[in-house]
Design an enzyme around this catalytic site. Structure first.
Site: not given
Length: 672
Positions: A436, A307, A572, A303
């Site tokens: 994913d 980010r 998404e 993360e």
């Protein structure tokens, strides 16, 4: 022989000198300069010297020998330094052109918020106000547009190289000399050139001749609506959560995850792209004065990479401001302890103040998506700084995963052990949470590196074939194609909203020369992702849906379980709509995105500022707000909305930039 006696008092003393006369001496044979004769003569002279004289001469010879050795050593070091410098210069001259950016320019500074279109009125939920044409904030990239014929030729060449890359050859190759697919042979892995060991300076905007300058594309009403939504969200963050990770808009407070201003950093490049100069400058001051990474806090490697590191690198490229590169180097170095594991598979958590890393308390596993979705950022950090350690660490992860057993026709399990380096929890395959972005980054690394790293392409192509073979099904009654999950041979009709990244990724691959059926699959899947919104009462998708495989009277394709009906303002579907519109020009994708934005405004907008996640997408009268605005709503969702509604292909040109999984654009590397 001759004898000489000297006269002296006392007993007589006799000295003798022996002289040998030969034919050579008396002129009968001439002077003999043979080596033997000279050696005997020198030896006699040496013996005639006193012991003191011989000692002095030997000392002088020893002293000269020592001086010679010292001089040779120092001269050798100097020569080696000169030679190495010359070789380094040659390597630098060769490496830098090869790693030249596809986009050497930066986006010009955004216009002031009121420079062109003034303050925006409160957004009408049904229809935006009629406004005159306004030029968008950031002008076009100051670079020449690619020649159309060159682009077509490049696409044709790529298509020839990967034509009919549909099935993996069933025969396992014992040597990795080629990647063989039915109908095509891809050359051996040509990994990207190693980063130059010379730190590259920020590149300045390039000047362009007048005829190559394009007229800025006017901002349209839908883009203005996105700008208004962003400002409303930013107002809540600024008023109630400034400098903190996430806004809690209902309670007018904030929540902390890492304590690093996640929302602010995630939104930096969005503000630049939207042209919000005043907001950007205010955020920049916070980064310069208040963003400190030297603190005793555990952060999640994945993360914080996508980010924070991704956001800083992207903002550096768009603005050219070295402040963001310096901050990126700082956080990048502090994340490196995560890779100090027995297998080189990184731990999930890092203490950026102490320089220590560890797995979660309950397991020694990391998720596959997390360890394989940090590569774009670390590779770019190496390219900018010249420090190879960042790229080397993440490349080792990809090469290791490439060789692992436990895959199912290119599909990977969700977990990997940091000690053994092996997949765990085998037999479960999904394109949703925990797996994913592994598939997304296979393609995007290949694109980032100039389409040279064929192991990445091989793994991506295998995986898409695995999706087609094992995970695709059609629902009833509308026969929507969806991506389910496989658990120990049993198919589940469960699909996460996260999987809606896939249509955009497939379209991006097709745009870069991969098979045309990838685009066809993208078109069918984006229809499904849209229906995940359209078939729900609020017009907003839940986090997870289950599809009906059998027609039932009164039932839609989409079924929602109570535990899955929340909406987190995820990006998404909007992300994939952006790619689909950019590559097809079909206006329906813009219309679908406009519907989604209107429904966000209807059911998630908080009057005092900000937007909130909701717990129940099936209850329009009470969607049950959760009192949290995720940082990715500003970093991804609204950014992709703005780009979706734009008709300017040079606004983050997809032949020059590749987005990381947090929607932060990074430049594509191309040969000179």
């Amino acid at each position: 022989a001759a004898m000489y006696s000297g006269a002296a008092a006392g007993p007589p003393r006799r000295d003798f000198i022996s002289v040998t006369l030969g034919p050579e001496t008396v002129g009968l044979g001439g002077y003999n300069n043979s080596k033997a004769w000279r050696r005997r003569s020198c030896w006699r002279k040496w013996k005639q010297l006193s012991r003191l004289q011989r000692s002095v001469i030997l000392f002088l010879f020893a002293f000269l020998a020592v001086c010679g050795v010292i001089s040779y050593t120092s001269m050798g070091e100097a020569w080696k330094s000169i030679t190495n410098k010359s070789l380094d210069d040659q390597r630098t001259e060769q490496a830098i052109p090869r790693l030249k950016l596809a986009n050497p320019a930066v986006l010009p500074a955004p216009q002031k918020a009121d420079a062109n279109h003034g303050d925006y009125p409160e957004l009408s939920l049904q229809k935006p106000p009629k406004l005159p044409h306004v030029r968008r904030g950031p002008p076009n990239l100051q670079i020449k547009a690619p020649q159309r014929d060159t682009k077509l030729k490049t696409r044709h060449d790529t298509m020839r190289a990967v034509e009919e890359l549909v099935e993996v050859d069933k025969v396992e190759k014992t040597e990795k000399s080629v990647i063989s697919w039915r109908g095509a042979v891809i050359e051996p892995d040509q990994s990207t050139e190693p980063p130059s060991n010379k730190i590259m300076e920020p590149e300045k905007p390039s000047s362009v001749e007048a005829e190559d300058q394009k007229e800025p594309v006017p901002i349209n009403e839908r883009q203005l609506a996105v700008i208004e939504a962003f400002r409303h969200a930013w107002k809540g963050y600024k008023d109630f959560a400034w400098g903190h990770d996430e806004l809690k808009p209902l309670s007018k407070s904030y929540s902390e995850w890492f304590g690093l201003g996640l929302t602010l950093i995630d939104a930096l490049d969005t503000m630049w792209i939207l042209g919000l100069k005043e907001e950007f400058e205010e955020a920049r001051k916070w980064v310069a004065n208040d963003l400190v990474f030297d603190k005793n806090v555990d952060v999640n490697l994945f993360e914080s990479t996508i980010r924070i590191l991704g956001g800083l690198l992207s903002t550096y490229h768009l603005s050219g401001d070295s402040l963001f590169l310096e901050k990126a180097k700082d956080i990048g170095n502090r994340l490196m302890p995560a890779f100090k594991t027995p297998s080189k598979i990184p731990y999930s958590d890092v203490n950026i103040g102490r320089g220590t890393a560890h797995p979660p308390r309950w397991t020694s596993d990391s998720t596959v998506a997390e360890v394989t979705s940090i590569q774009l950022e670390f590779r770019e950090l190496s390219r900018l700084t010249g420090d190879e350690k960042f790229q080397k660490a993440v490349d080792e992860v990809m090469k290791h995963v490439h060789t692992l057993s436990g895959k199912n026709d290119g599909l990977v399990p969700m977990f990997i052990n940091t000690n053994s380096g092996q997949f765990t929890h085998l037999g479960v395959y999904t394109l949703g949470a925990r797996a994913d972005s592994y598939y997304e980054y296979l393609l995007k690394q290949w694109i980032q590196g100039g389409k040279k790293e064929n192991e990445l392409l091989e793994d991506y192509m295998r995986a898409i074939e695995g999706v087609k073979k094992h995970l695709l099904q059609r629902s009833e009654p509308k026969k929507l194609t969806f991506v389910g999950e496989l658990a120990h041979g049993h198919f589940s009709a469960k699909m996460d909203h996260l999987v809606c990244f896939l249509p955009g990724t497939l379209a991006l691959g097709a745009h870069n020369g991969l098979p045309a059926d990838h685009m066809k699959l993208a078109e069918t899947l984006i229809e499904t992702c849209y229906q995940m919104y359209a078939q729900v009462e609020t017009g907003l998708s839940p986090e997870i849906v289950h599809f009906n495989l059998h027609a039932q009277k009164g039932h839609k394709d989409v079924e929602i379980k109570p535990a899955d009906r929340h909406n987190l303002l995820r990006p998404e579907t909007v992300e994939s709509l952006f790619y689909m519109y950019r590559f097809t020009g079909d206006k329906k994708y813009q219309d679908w995105g406009w519907e989604i934005l209107q429904n966000f405004n209807r059911y998630t907008r908080v009057p005092t500022g900000g937007y909130t996640s909701i717990n129940n997408v099936q209850n329009p009268s009470n969607p049950e707000p959760r009192d949290k605005m995720e940082s990715f709503f500003l970093g991804e969702t609204l950014k992709y909305m703005f780009l979706l509604f734009s008709d300017d292909i040079d606004l983050i040109n997809l032949d020059k930039y590749v987005f990381n999984t947090e929607a932060h654009p990074l430049p594509i590397w191309v040969p000179a």
